[in-house]
Motif scaffolding. Sequence first.
Motif, PDB file in Angstrom:
ATOM      1  N   ILE A   1      48.796 105.258  91.099  1.00 40.66           N
ATOM      2  CA  ILE A   1      49.459 106.565  90.983  1.00 40.66           C
ATOM      3  C   ILE A   1      48.439 107.695  91.084  1.00 40.66           C
ATOM      4  O   ILE A   1      48.675 108.713  91.755  1.00 40.66           O
ATOM      5  N   MET A   2      47.288 107.531  90.444  1.00 44.71           N
ATOM      6  CA  MET A   2      46.246 108.552  90.540  1.00 44.71           C
ATOM      7  C   MET A   2      45.706 108.653  91.966  1.00 44.71           C
ATOM      8  O   MET A   2      45.411 109.754  92.455  1.00 44.71           O
ATOM      9  N   LEU A   3      45.578 107.532  92.652  1.00 40.84           N
ATOM     10  CA  LEU A   3      45.128 107.554  94.044  1.00 40.84           C
ATOM     11  C   LEU A   3      46.150 108.241  94.936  1.00 40.84           C
ATOM     12  O   LEU A   3      45.792 109.018  95.841  1.00 40.84           O
ATOM     13  N   ALA A   4      47.434 107.981  94.694  1.00 44.23           N
ATOM     14  CA  ALA A   4      48.476 108.654  95.472  1.00 44.23           C
ATOM     15  C   ALA A   4      48.459 110.158  95.229  1.00 44.23           C
ATOM     16  O   ALA A   4      48.673 110.952  96.156  1.00 44.23           O
ATOM     17  N   ASP A   5      48.201 110.572  93.999  1.00 45.21           N
ATOM     18  CA  ASP A   5      48.122 112.007  93.717  1.00 45.21           C
ATOM     19  C   ASP A   5      46.937 112.638  94.432  1.00 45.21           C
ATOM     20  O   ASP A   5      47.043 113.762  94.935  1.00 45.21           O
ATOM     21  N   LEU A   6      45.818 111.931  94.498  1.00 48.38           N
ATOM     22  CA  LEU A   6      44.653 112.482  95.194  1.00 48.38           C
ATOM     23  C   LEU A   6      44.886 112.572  96.692  1.00 48.38           C
ATOM     24  O   LEU A   6      44.501 113.565  97.335  1.00 48.38           O
ATOM     25  N   VAL A   7      45.542 111.577  97.267  1.00 49.65           N
ATOM     26  CA  VAL A   7      45.825 111.596  98.707  1.00 49.65           C
ATOM     27  C   VAL A   7      46.880 112.638  99.043  1.00 49.65           C
ATOM     28  O   VAL A   7      46.933 113.162 100.171  1.00 49.65           O
ATOM     29  N   SER A   8      47.717 113.006  98.092  1.00 52.23           N
ATOM     30  CA  SER A   8      48.779 113.984  98.357  1.00 52.23           C
ATOM     31  C   SER A   8      48.236 115.365  98.683  1.00 52.23           C
ATOM     32  O   SER A   8      48.990 116.231  99.147  1.00 52.23           O
ATOM     33  N   PHE A   9      46.952 115.622  98.463  1.00 55.27           N
ATOM     34  CA  PHE A   9      46.363 116.898  98.866  1.00 55.27           C
ATOM     35  C   PHE A   9      46.355 117.054 100.380  1.00 55.27           C
ATOM     36  O   PHE A   9      46.148 118.166 100.893  1.00 55.27           O
TER      37      PHE A   9
END
Length: 437
Positions: A235-243
């Motif tokens: 989930i944290m990786l998905a949030d970072l990629v969402s940038f």
Amino acid sequence: MVQRSISLLMLLCSSPLVFAAGNSTEACDRRCLANALVDKELFSAPQDDNCTIVVNITSIQYQMLSFDTKGMEMTSRIKINMEWMDPDLGWMHKRYRFPTIILPVDKIWIPGIVLDNSVETTVEPYSKDVQVRRDGTVTHAVVLFTTVSCEINLFSYPFVTGTCPVAINGWSQKSCDLKLRIADNVTLVPSSGGEWQALNVIKSVDSSERVYLEVELTINSFGAVVTLILPSVLIMLADLVSFALPFEGGERNSFKVTLVLSFTMFLLILNEHLPNGGNCSPLLHYHFSFCLVCLVVSMLTSIVLTRLSVEDSFLLCRRRSAKVHPSNNSKTQHDSLDQEKDTGVITTKSGDLASEVASLQKIANFLENLDKGEEEKKSKVAFAYRLDRFCFGFFQSIYIVYVIIIISITQTDICKVNNLDFWDNFNHGDDSYDYSL
């Protein structure tokens, strides 16, 4: 002749009685002897002048059944083979030739086993019979199903290895006591599986010569990593990629809101399964808190960037300055110019050179304002993009530093537990109780 025959007949008739009388003790078999000992009703403990009973624990077989991470309790099955001396159960070799006999377990005295740190204990005889030797030595085995309170350092959960004591002792009340002499013959029976597993069990003695079993435990970290750590990391990786998503249209905001809600539901579902840890709260609790804070801050940052791309300020309400014209004529001209801007058509009055010049000036101002508006919009979007790249680098740096700190913390022994403090509590509660057996 007749008298001699009568004497011989009497001798032959009396010889079987004599034989039976002389061998009356041989006619009593093992059951007869066992019944004779049962009739003594030896239900009380053997007591010598010192009022001390010594029980030898010849061997122990230990098996861990389960470990409750939430309540910090360990359930075990313990088979104890023991021997003790009861002189009243012995017999003379001259009278009875049997070296051993079997007696019912409920017809004689059986020593009680005390577990000092147990929450609940059930004692069952391994067999319904006990073996008694000629000298009064009784051999017996019991099976204990016990639950002991055990605090393990769960700070680095699920990568945990710890020890749990099982304090098997006798009892001592003032002048009388039951002493257990535990041999070093302690074996570990493999458990049937589960999250926790017992690696080893040994007999240990503390500084006060109190004996206990030290059980070394470890946890199967694969299940906890898959169900707890891996979802939060993804989930944290998905949030970072969402940038990488554009923030102008609102797609990024919707995605980040979905991530926050998903992580919140994830925590609510796992709330009943997360370990408490006692005095050592697991680092996993702080990890989930950090992840939730980062997700919320990232969501708010994305919303602010979307606002800054269209406005000068992220505040919802701001004061706008208005022009005040000194004369009604100029006000009328300004209103007409606004009306012309709204319609997109600017008219000129023929025959009046000054009016034509003014109209051309209006057209130039209108086009200039359009260009200025486009430049301001591009400037706002460019500023938002620069701020977005800065936020991406900031969150990326925070995550890298966080991983380094977590790895460093898990390598240090921050929290320590003392599983033998229950003896101190017992000693304060009852000064007459002696645990130095």
